[in-house]
Design a protein around this motif. Structure first.
Motif, short mmCIF file in Angstrom:
data_model
loop_
_atom_site.label_atom_id
_atom_site.label_comp_id
_atom_site.label_asym_id
_atom_site.label_seq_id
_atom_site.Cartn_x
_atom_site.Cartn_y
_atom_site.Cartn_z
N MET A 250 40.38 37.22 29.17
CA MET A 250 40.45 35.68 29.12
C MET A 250 41.95 35.33 28.64
O MET A 250 42.24 34.02 28.65
N LYS A 251 42.70 36.32 28.03
CA LYS A 251 43.97 35.66 27.71
C LYS A 251 44.97 35.49 28.95
O LYS A 251 45.96 34.89 29.15
N LYS A 252 44.46 36.26 30.27
CA LYS A 252 45.46 36.13 31.24
C LYS A 252 45.21 34.81 31.90
O LYS A 252 44.43 34.14 31.83
N ILE B 64 25.51 38.75 33.74
CA ILE B 64 26.75 37.95 33.05
C ILE B 64 26.18 36.77 32.28
O ILE B 64 26.82 36.56 31.12
N LEU C 50 25.38 36.34 23.55
CA LEU C 50 26.47 36.40 22.40
C LEU C 50 26.74 35.02 21.77
O LEU C 50 27.74 34.84 21.26
N ARG D 89 35.03 31.81 35.23
CA ARG D 89 36.17 32.62 35.08
C ARG D 89 35.98 34.00 35.81
O ARG D 89 36.75 34.69 36.40
N GLU D 90 34.70 34.32 35.79
CA GLU D 90 34.13 35.68 36.45
C GLU D 90 34.66 35.43 37.98
O GLU D 90 34.92 36.57 38.57
N ARG E 222 36.91 33.87 39.27
CA ARG E 222 38.25 33.13 39.59
C ARG E 222 38.82 33.58 40.80
O ARG E 222 39.56 32.82 41.51
N GLY F 246 34.80 40.32 33.52
CA GLY F 246 36.18 40.77 34.36
C GLY F 246 37.32 40.64 33.64
O GLY F 246 37.87 39.67 33.91
N ALA F 247 37.52 41.36 32.55
CA ALA F 247 38.51 40.97 31.56
C ALA F 247 38.94 42.30 30.91
O ALA F 247 38.18 43.25 30.91
N SER F 248 39.74 42.35 29.85
CA SER F 248 40.06 43.64 28.91
C SER F 248 39.16 43.86 28.11
O SER F 248 38.18 43.00 27.89
N PHE G 145 39.44 44.09 24.86
CA PHE G 145 39.74 43.40 23.81
C PHE G 145 39.10 41.83 24.04
O PHE G 145 38.20 41.48 23.04
N ASP G 146 39.46 41.57 25.39
CA ASP G 146 38.68 40.26 25.56
C ASP G 146 36.97 40.34 25.54
O ASP G 146 36.33 39.23 25.12
N ASN G 147 36.48 41.31 26.15
CA ASN G 147 34.94 41.33 26.18
C ASN G 147 34.44 41.52 24.74
O ASN G 147 33.41 40.75 24.42
N GLU H 63 43.52 46.79 26.06
CA GLU H 63 43.99 46.17 27.10
C GLU H 63 43.29 46.65 28.49
O GLU H 63 43.84 46.10 29.62
N ARG I 204 35.92 46.84 33.36
CA ARG I 204 34.99 47.19 34.36
C ARG I 204 35.48 48.66 35.05
O ARG I 204 34.82 49.26 36.02
#
Lengths: 313, 228, 356
Positions: A1-3, B130, B137, B150-151, B153, C90-92, C94-96, C129, C133
């Motif tokens: 989400m940083k991207k 998701i 959460l 975002r998923e 995108r 669908g992220a790193s 860390f972000d998860n 990082e 997935r």
């Protein structure tokens, strides 16, 4: 989400592109010659962002397809420091634009409807500024044998030959309520036909529903006859291989008039600029240019300047 | 065949030498259709998301209707927008007719069903887990919506590009409400329509090649994105 | 901490949960055990307030969670659930892991500290990082754990935490869960279909079947003293007989089943119809009737021997079917063969007798 998410970046890039290329967009456009404001990039930006006054003229296709408007547009823009938008449309459509208030001034060629427009108060006045004539054109082999006839006789012959042998003789009508279409109807009437009957007379009579240029191209493709104004015909001649078969007759006179739209009747239109357009088109300087227009390129003059007076054959 | 070959060569020359008219028409097309796409995406991706995330009677019917409108005739959209923004129309006061803004409006409207419908179907492709995960959460409804968008995108980028593809290749609506004014509302497709009718085949073909190239680029990007 | 009253849940016309009543105390490790389709996942989802019950109430620290949408989200934010098949954003990594903190408005640098520590705690330092997935099943389970724990929940819900994992990953995850239980003041509510796992991890279990809770209690009790034959079957009691108590002298009973009699411990009086439960691992096999303290001994023919990891499952015909579970090693030492006759012995105290 940083991207940075991709759609966002695409949107951003597109916005950037818009911002960067707004001025660049029209910078190279050839019509941007007569700029009075410098530097030109700034005025180009202004042009798109529409901060400068705009005036809209709806013109018959023949004045557009001959390139006359492309020639006059920058001069008018320079003289009056205005953006001129030229909308090409058949006379019928142009009148509709004017009636709805979507344009400020018309340059069209259909005397009867023009006079009605002025009588209804939508047009301020009708000022003829140029004329030429219509012709009946067709394949050089002239299968109907109308060469040299009067327009009325030629139409009669076309009707007879077309009905009996539609494979050899076809006629393409503009069929778009334009000035040329009006003229065609007038010739049918003079020849003694009801136009309704003509449209139902058989497959030889084809209604194109297009402007003058496309109709001429269609006539060439189908080896058919059609009515055209001499200006467009000459401008297209090199690409066509069609012959001018009938070009004499009082009925073939083609008068172009300029008509400002009346803001009292149609609010929001720009009468001042419309009047400027009348002055511009009838000014001696422009009249001379209209008279000379195309002479070098096509070997004969496309328009006869008429400077406000009603031309006669 | 010879004519086509010669026209093709001339067309390529026009493109390679950067003919100013060709260049300006191309840029204008990209700007107008790009703006229309952005406008439509800004309005109709959220709209599609709203439809997706809410439950109401007739939702299924609405989604079906949106999908049916994918292929709404461009001239119909042109006519509706024309009537609306003509001086005599309800939005006549904006003075929008025969401006690039009118074309942007018409194209944005034209592609709105595509943007809305494809947004909904993109979001439908998100695994239900998701949503559950985000919910468990502690995400709020809005946060869940953002997470799901975002998923998808990449799918949304495809949606946007599909919209752009339809916008830049349409001609009917643009010519009706833009008027094909040289240097102002003349785009690749409207110029092609005019130039072909005037017999300028080379010029038309140059524009056609550019249009095809843009379409090709768009589909390459779409293809790449779909593999991500 | 959590009190569930008369909870029912329908999906369409199907009833998934039937009249669930349950109390879960703070810092308890509570496990639902039952076969697939028992309603364990649905119950966990209801407790996590992901769905609403058709009827009944869930109290969280005495507050009715159905009171308002606000209370629902606030209560939900005190809990974290790890799903059977955790979905990765669908992220790193860390972000998860950061997700729960971000939706709660946590900002850097505290955010980065807490996320970093959580990732470290599950042994994934260095993976921050990486695209979540692309991880393996076990790693995804660990990210899901970190993602749940980073928000320091009061209640951690684990739905079948190892159901989809290979044995090695299962051990890793179980160790992690034990560490969490040991180190954090946290209430853990989990579900599993693996009774052994329930026994290993849980302080209290509830056996569920077909939407009902059949028995609740500490694992030892449930395993050794199932309240009915459904629970007994599920917790691995393979020898279940129906009989009648023929005599009772000071708690030592004779139970007749068919032509056979066995001895057991019960306070039921003579004449009572009973179920007899005997766990297969309580049975010892010997080649001859030897002197043992076992009160019960039956001669039977070996019908089948199947190996099950370190254990051997021996099916006997003693005039009635009996199943014994012995170590593979002793099976080898005894040189057990199909068709051989052996003696199956078990103590009276290992026979669990309940009223039918």
């Amino acid at each position: 989400m940083k991207k940075i998410t991709l759609p966002l970046s695409i949107l951003f890039l597109t916005l950037l592109l818009v911002a960067v290329s707004m001025p660049a967009c029209s910078a190279g456009a050839p019509e941007d010659t007569g700029k009075s404001i410098t530097p030109s990039a700034a005025s180009d930006a202004g042009r798109i962002l529409a901060k400068r006054d705009r005036v809209k003229v709806a013109t018959t296709t023949s004045l557009y397809d001959t390139g006359l408007w492309g020639f006059l547009e920058p001069m008018f823009e320079k003289k009056y420091n205005v953006e001129l938008d030229v909308l090409y449309a058949g006379t019928g459509k142009a009148i509709e634009y004017g009636t709805r208030g979507d344009v400020d001034v018309l340059t069209i060629h259909d005397k009867a409807r023009e006079e009605k427009l002025v009588a209804d108060g939508i047009g301020v006045k009708r000022v003829p500024f140029a004329s030429n004539h219509f012709i009946i054109t067709g394949p050089p082999s002239d299968p109907a044998g109308i060469k040299g006839m009067s327009p009325e006789a030629a139409f009669k012959t076309l009707m007879e030959k077309g009905k009996t042998s539609p494979q050899q003789v076809q006629f393409i009508s503009r069929g778009d309520n334009s000035g040329t279409h009006s003229k065609e109807k007038a010739i049918w009437k003079a020849a003694g036909y009801e136009y309704e009957d003509v449209t139902k007379s058989g497959p030889w009579y084809v209604e194109a529903g297009s402007g003058m240029g496309p109709t001429l191209v269609m006539a060439k493709e189908k080896s058919a006859y059609t009515v055209a104004d001499i200006g467009t015909f000459l401008a297209y001649k090199g690409k066509l291989g069609l012959a001018s078969l009938v070009d004499r007759g009082a009925i073939l006179l083609n008068v172009y008039s300029v008509i400002p739209i009346n803001p009292d009747k149609v609010p929001g239109t720009n009468l001042k600029m419309a009047e400027n357009m009348v002055d511009f088109l009838t000014s001696p300087e422009i009249q001379t240019l209209i008279g000379k227009y195309g002479a070098d390129e096509y070997g004969e003059q496309l328009f006869t300047p008429s400077a406000g007076a009603e031309p006669v054959e | 065949m010879e004519e086509i070959g010669a026209a093709f060569v001339t067309a390529l020359k026009l493109i390679i030498t950067g003919d100013p008219e060709v260049l300006s028409i191309t840029l204008r097309s990209i700007i107008i259709s790009g703006s229309a796409t952005i406008l439509s995406a800004l309005i109709f991706i959220p709209a599609g998301s709203a439809v997706f995330f809410s439950e109401f009677p007739g939702k299924k019917g609405l989604v079906n209707l949106i999908n049916t409108l994918f292929s709404v005739p461009t001239v119909f959209v042109g006519l509706v927008v024309f009537i609306a923004i003509s001086r005599s129309g309800p939005l006549g006061g904006l003075g929008l007719l025969f401006t690039p803004g009118a074309m942007v409006t018409a194209q944005a409207l034209l592609i709105s069903p595509v943007i809305t419908g494809l947004s909904i179907s993109a979001l439908s492709g998100v695994r239900p887990e998701i949503k559950d995960t985000a919910l468990s959460l502690g995400a709020s409804r809005v946060q869940i919506a953002i997470t799901m968008l975002r998923e998808v995108r990449y799918a949304m980028a495809v949606v946007v590009l599909a919209g752009f593809g339809r916008a830049i290749s349409e001609v009917g609506a643009g010519i009706m409400v833009g008027g094909n004014i040289r240097g102002y509302t003349r785009t690749l497709t409207t110029a092609m329509s005019l130039e072909t009718s005037m017999g300028n085949i080379e010029f038309s073909m140059a524009l056609g090649i550019i249009l095809i190239t843009i379409a090709l680029f768009v589909s390459i990007i779409v293809y790449r994105l779909q593999r991500l | 901490m959590i009190n569930i009253r008369q909870l029912n849940k329908f999906y369409g016309g199907r009833q998934i949960l039937r009249d669930i009543n349950l109390n879960i105390d703070a810092e308890e490790v509570f496990s639902f055990i039952g076969p697939s389709g028992a309603g364990k996942t649905t119950l966990l989802r209801l407790i996590d307030l992901l769905e609403r019950p058709t009827s009944g109430t869930i109290l969280y620290k005495g507050v009715n969670t159905a009171a308002s949408e606000n209370i629902r989200i606030e209560t939900r934010r005190k809990m974290a659930m790890v799903f059977q098949r955790p979905a990765m954003f669908g992220a790193s990594v860390f972000d998860n892991v950061a997700y729960g903190l971000k939706v709660r408005g946590e900002k850097n640098p505290r955010l980065a500290d807490r996320v970093g520590k959580a990732i470290q705690d599950v042994g994934l330092a260095g993976y921050e990082e990486q695209d979540a997935r692309t991880l393996s099943g076990g790693e995804i389970q660990r990210v899901a754990l970190a993602r749940a724990l980073v928000i320091s929940p009061e209640v951690l819900l684990l739905d079948e935490p190892t159901a989809n994992l290979d044995p090695v990953s299962t051990v890793t995850i179980e160790k992690l869960i034990m560490k969490i239980i040991g180190e954090m003041n946290i209430t853990v509510i989990m579900s599993t279909h693996d009774m052994a796992q329930g026994q290993r991890l849980a302080g209290k279990i509830a056996v569920m079947m077909e939407g009902r809770i059949l028995q609740t209690g500490d694992p030892g009790l449930v395993f050794n003293k199932p309240e009915n034959h459904l629970v007994a079957r599920f917790v691995g009691v393979e020898n279940i007989f129906e009989g009648n108590i023929s005599s009772n002298s000071d708690g030592l009973v004779n139970v007749a089943f068919g032509p056979h009699v066995l001895e057991g411990i019960s306070d039921l009086s003579a004449g009572e119809k009973v179920n007899i439960f005997l766990r297969p691992e309580e049975i010892t096999l010997t080649p001859s009737r030897t002197a043992t303290s076992a009160r019960n001994s039956f001669r039977g023919e070996i019908m089948r021997i199947s190996l099950n990891g370190p254990l051997a499952r021996v099916e006997l015909d003693c005039g009635f079917p009996m199943i014994a579970l012995i170590t593979r090693r002793s099976a080898e030492e005894l040189n057990l063969q199909k068709g051989q006759n052996v003696y199956a012995s078990f103590k009276a105290t290992q026979v669990h007798i309940i009223k039918r």
